[in-house]
Design a protein around this motif. Structure first.
Motif, PDB file in Angstrom:
ATOM      1  N   PRO A  40       0.817  -1.217   0.000  1.00 30.26           N
ATOM      2  CA  PRO A  40       0.000   0.000   0.000  1.00 30.26           C
ATOM      3  C   PRO A  40       0.855   1.274   0.000  1.00 30.26           C
ATOM      4  O   PRO A  40       0.495   2.262  -0.633  1.00 30.26           O
ATOM      5  N   SER A  41       1.978   1.233   0.675  1.00 29.01           N
ATOM      6  CA  SER A  41       2.856   2.408   0.713  1.00 29.01           C
ATOM      7  C   SER A  41       3.485   2.658  -0.641  1.00 29.01           C
ATOM      8  O   SER A  41       3.593   3.806  -1.081  1.00 29.01           O
ATOM      9  N   ARG A  42       3.889   1.601  -1.313  1.00 28.57           N
ATOM     10  CA  ARG A  42       4.473   1.751  -2.651  1.00 28.57           C
ATOM     11  C   ARG A  42       3.477   2.333  -3.646  1.00 28.57           C
ATOM     12  O   ARG A  42       3.876   2.962  -4.622  1.00 28.57           O
ATOM     13  N   ASN A  43       2.195   2.108  -3.408  1.00 23.31           N
ATOM     14  CA  ASN A  43       1.160   2.585  -4.328  1.00 23.31           C
ATOM     15  C   ASN A  43       0.700   4.013  -4.041  1.00 23.31           C
ATOM     16  O   ASN A  43      -0.141   4.537  -4.771  1.00 23.31           O
ATOM     17  N   GLU A  44       1.227   4.633  -3.007  1.00 25.66           N
ATOM     18  CA  GLU A  44       0.821   5.991  -2.670  1.00 25.66           C
ATOM     19  C   GLU A  44       1.448   7.012  -3.622  1.00 25.66           C
ATOM     20  O   GLU A  44       2.566   6.810  -4.102  1.00 25.66           O
ATOM     21  N   ASP A  45       0.702   8.097  -3.865  1.00 24.33           N
ATOM     22  CA  ASP A  45       1.238   9.192  -4.668  1.00 24.33           C
ATOM     23  C   ASP A  45       2.504   9.726  -4.019  1.00 24.33           C
ATOM     24  O   ASP A  45       2.538   9.946  -2.806  1.00 24.33           O
ATOM     25  N   GLY A  46       3.534   9.887  -4.813  1.00 26.24           N
ATOM     26  CA  GLY A  46       4.774  10.460  -4.327  1.00 26.24           C
ATOM     27  C   GLY A  46       5.769   9.444  -3.811  1.00 26.24           C
ATOM     28  O   GLY A  46       6.890   9.806  -3.444  1.00 26.24           O
ATOM     29  N   ASN A  47       5.405   8.166  -3.790  1.00 30.27           N
ATOM     30  CA  ASN A  47       6.360   7.165  -3.323  1.00 30.27           C
ATOM     31  C   ASN A  47       7.372   6.854  -4.412  1.00 30.27           C
ATOM     32  O   ASN A  47       7.012   6.633  -5.558  1.00 30.27           O
TER      33      ASN A  47
END
Length: 98
Positions: A30-37
């Motif tokens: 989920p963190s990898r899929n966040e905008d700006g990651n």
């Protein structure tokens, strides 16, 4: 805006290593899929099981703040999984040199 890189080390409570490994592992996708990651990686020290290290890269301070303060998966961890953490070993905010 400038990129932001963070390295965080967490030590599991004795006997909670497996649970913390699971709790932390579910944060990755989920963190990898966040905008700006840019990157979000989880490691475990080979010589010291139960010592976990996150390496995070974000496109901006604002992107990282949104992740940390508003990401539902992060909020869930702070409400539930954090109880398996003995201590934060370190947290370094890095700037790229080369």
């Amino acid at each position: 805006m400038s990129e932001l890189f963070i390295v965080v080390g967490l030590k599991a409570k004795e006997g909670k290593e497996d649970q913390l490994r699971r709790d932390l592992s579910v944060l990755v996708e989920p963190s990898r899929n966040e905008d700006g990651n840019i990157r979000y990686e989880l490691y475990e020290d080979q010589a010291e099981p139960g010592c976990f290290v996150f390496f995070e890269g974000w496109s901006s301070v604002q992107a990282q703040a949104r992740h940390h303060e508003h990401g539902p998966h992060i909020q869930h961890f702070h409400e539930n999984g954090i109880s398996n953490v003995e201590k934060r070993e370190f947290a370094h905010i890095l700037k790229r040199i080369v």
